[in-house]
Every structure is written in C-alpha cells, then in structure tokens.
Write a protein that holds these residues in place. Sequence first.
Motif, PDB file in Angstrom:
ATOM      1  N   UNK A  58       0.660  -5.681  -9.847  1.00 13.85           N
ATOM      2  CA  UNK A  58      -0.394  -6.033  -8.907  1.00 13.85           C
ATOM      3  C   UNK A  58      -1.579  -6.673  -9.621  1.00 13.85           C
ATOM      4  N   UNK A  59      -2.258  -7.540  -8.924  1.00  7.58           N
ATOM      5  CA  UNK A  59      -3.502  -8.121  -9.430  1.00  7.58           C
ATOM      6  C   UNK A  59      -4.559  -7.018  -9.536  1.00  7.58           C
ATOM      7  N   UNK A  60      -5.335  -7.038 -10.634  1.00 10.11           N
ATOM      8  CA  UNK A  60      -6.308  -5.967 -10.877  1.00 10.11           C
ATOM      9  C   UNK A  60      -7.351  -5.891  -9.769  1.00 10.11           C
TER      10      UNK A  60
ATOM     11  N   UNK B 270      -3.335   6.406 -14.412  1.00 12.64           N
ATOM     12  CA  UNK B 270      -4.413   5.481 -14.737  1.00 12.64           C
ATOM     13  C   UNK B 270      -4.216   4.214 -13.932  1.00 12.64           C
ATOM     14  N   UNK B 271      -5.314   3.603 -13.514  1.00 11.71           N
ATOM     15  CA  UNK B 271      -5.208   2.403 -12.681  1.00 11.71           C
ATOM     16  C   UNK B 271      -4.468   1.280 -13.410  1.00 11.71           C
ATOM     17  N   UNK B 272      -4.675   1.172 -14.718  1.00 14.30           N
ATOM     18  CA  UNK B 272      -3.972   0.141 -15.478  1.00 14.30           C
ATOM     19  C   UNK B 272      -2.474   0.355 -15.481  1.00 14.30           C
ATOM     20  N   UNK B 273      -2.058   1.610 -15.610  1.00 18.11           N
ATOM     21  CA  UNK B 273      -0.636   1.941 -15.579  1.00 18.11           C
ATOM     22  C   UNK B 273      -0.038   1.625 -14.211  1.00 18.11           C
TER      23      UNK B 273
ATOM     24  N   UNK C  64       0.839  -1.211   0.000  1.00 17.94           N
ATOM     25  CA  UNK C  64       0.000   0.000   0.000  1.00 17.94           C
ATOM     26  C   UNK C  64       0.869   1.255   0.000  1.00 17.94           C
ATOM     27  N   UNK C  65       1.962   1.206   0.750  1.00 17.22           N
ATOM     28  CA  UNK C  65       2.876   2.344   0.756  1.00 17.22           C
ATOM     29  C   UNK C  65       3.475   2.565  -0.629  1.00 17.22           C
TER      30      UNK C  65
END
Length: 304
Positions: free
Chosen positions: A59-61, A49-52, A35-36
């Motif tokens: 990380x797993x989506x 972007x979350x995908x980037x 998380x850090x």
Amino acid sequence: MEELVADVRTFNRFYTRVIGVLGAGMHDTPYSLTEARVLFELRAHEEMETGELRRLLGLDAGYLSRMLARFESGGLVTRARSAADARRQVVRLSPHGLEVWRVLDAASASDVRDLLAPLAAEDRRRLKSSMAAIQRILGDDGAGREPYVIRPPRPGDLGWIVHRHGVLYADEYGWDETFEAMTARIVADYVRDHDPKREACWIAEVEGERAGSIMCVRDDDRTARLRLLLVEPSTRGMGIGGRLVEECLAFARRAGYARIVLMTVEVLASARRIYQRAGFQLDEQHDERSYGADVTVQTWSRDL
C-alpha cells in the motif's frame, strides 16, 4: 517461456475477477476490500508496525496513513509509538475493531462458500491441490503444515488402489494384468467380508491428492495380514510408506492380533526396507512365475 508468461498473465486477470467476486460481501458494509484486508492482517497479529503493514499489503504510505486515521477516529484501532523504536508507529485492533472484523470475516467466508457450492467433491479436492501447488512452486514452502495426511478411505479410493497398483507395477516392473486382477480380488474380499473392528484401510494424501495406501485384514483370529502398501513415485522419500505401516501395526495391536504377516516380492527393495525397519523378519521365499514375470515371492512376519 513466453507462452508460460502469457498463461500466467491470463490466470492473473482471471483471478483478479475472482477476487472481485469474493469482495462482493463487503458491499453491504462501509469498508472496501482493501480496508477489510488491513483489518484481517491486524486481526492475525497482536500488533503491527505501520511500515510492516504497508509492505505486506503493498500500500501507498499516505493512503494507509489516511485509512488508519479514519479507523482510529471510528474506534476500530489504536495507534502508539513503538516501545522498541519511538520513530515507528504500532497499530492494534480495538474491541470494536475486532467486532467489525468478525462481521467482515463472516461476509468473506459466505462469499467463498457460495463460490465453492456448485463444485463437485472431486473438483474441490483438485482445487485445493492446485492452490497448494501454486503456493509451493511460487515460493511458499509450506512451513508449519504437515506434509501429508493419513485418512480412512472415501468413495472412489478403493477403485483408485486397484488402478494405481495396475499402472505403477506395469510401468516399473513390467507386470501384466494378472497383478491388477489380484489387487481387485483383494479389494473385493475386503469389502465383502469387512469387519471394521478387525480390518481397516488407509489412504495417504499429499496436498489433496492420493499418494499411498495400505490395508490391515484378518488372516485368522490371532494373525493380521498387511496388504496393498503403495506410495506414489512423486511422494517417495517423505516417510509415507513407514507411516502407513505404523498405522497398520497400531491398528492390529488394538484389534487384538498377536502376529502380523505380509507377502511381497524380492524386487520391491524399497518396500522391503520399510518392513525391516518396522521389525518384520523374512520367514520364507520361493521362485515362481507370476504377473507375467519370474519373481521371488517372500513371506515376512513379526509379533505384535
């Protein structure tokens, strides 16, 4: 190859343990090391972007989606549709998220300081150089970083100058120990009579390792002398020699000298080309027996 594969895997296991130690600072916070890392990347970019973000950290989506949902409910991030593509989601740190990042960053920096504190200065320099070498060899080309630095000498540097002159000129030209002895006398004279307003020395450094040297010393009130230009073979072609000479000339002008001279040997063709590009002209040359070899000694100079 198989031996190297085994060595890399051993290093990976060791470094995984180090990462665990460096994550200890997170134990006093509600956030895991992963998380850090997400918060650190969001801080490094205005938005992502979350995908980037997922691809960058591997990380797993679904895991990342749940994490960002928690962050959003806790007021750490904001999420919105991308203006460029409504199918994509953009994440930004909120002001509260930025404050949390500052706490985590301070904890991480403290852990690294604790890890490095027991190391001697030379070990720290070796560590820095080794990390840079690993990054460069395994794919980070170092774009945006200066290829070398020019700095004043530190303790141990003057001894290094003598040592490297002795070793390199013996290896490359077969010169004997009298050349190393002459270098030692030049360095000793520099230390004994050093006037910081009119004399200086510089060390070139590449990835934390010494890569070159030069000195500007007083010849007389109007004349400076360039001495002990050296560039390590592994770093030649980077412009270090020319940059060291530029530093020497600039200092000599500031110190009020009207002229600068140097002595070299004809066989040192690379150094001679550097001097010529810097505006030096050949004044005199003669043959003699020095350093266990027959050499042509040259004197070069230029006005400042």
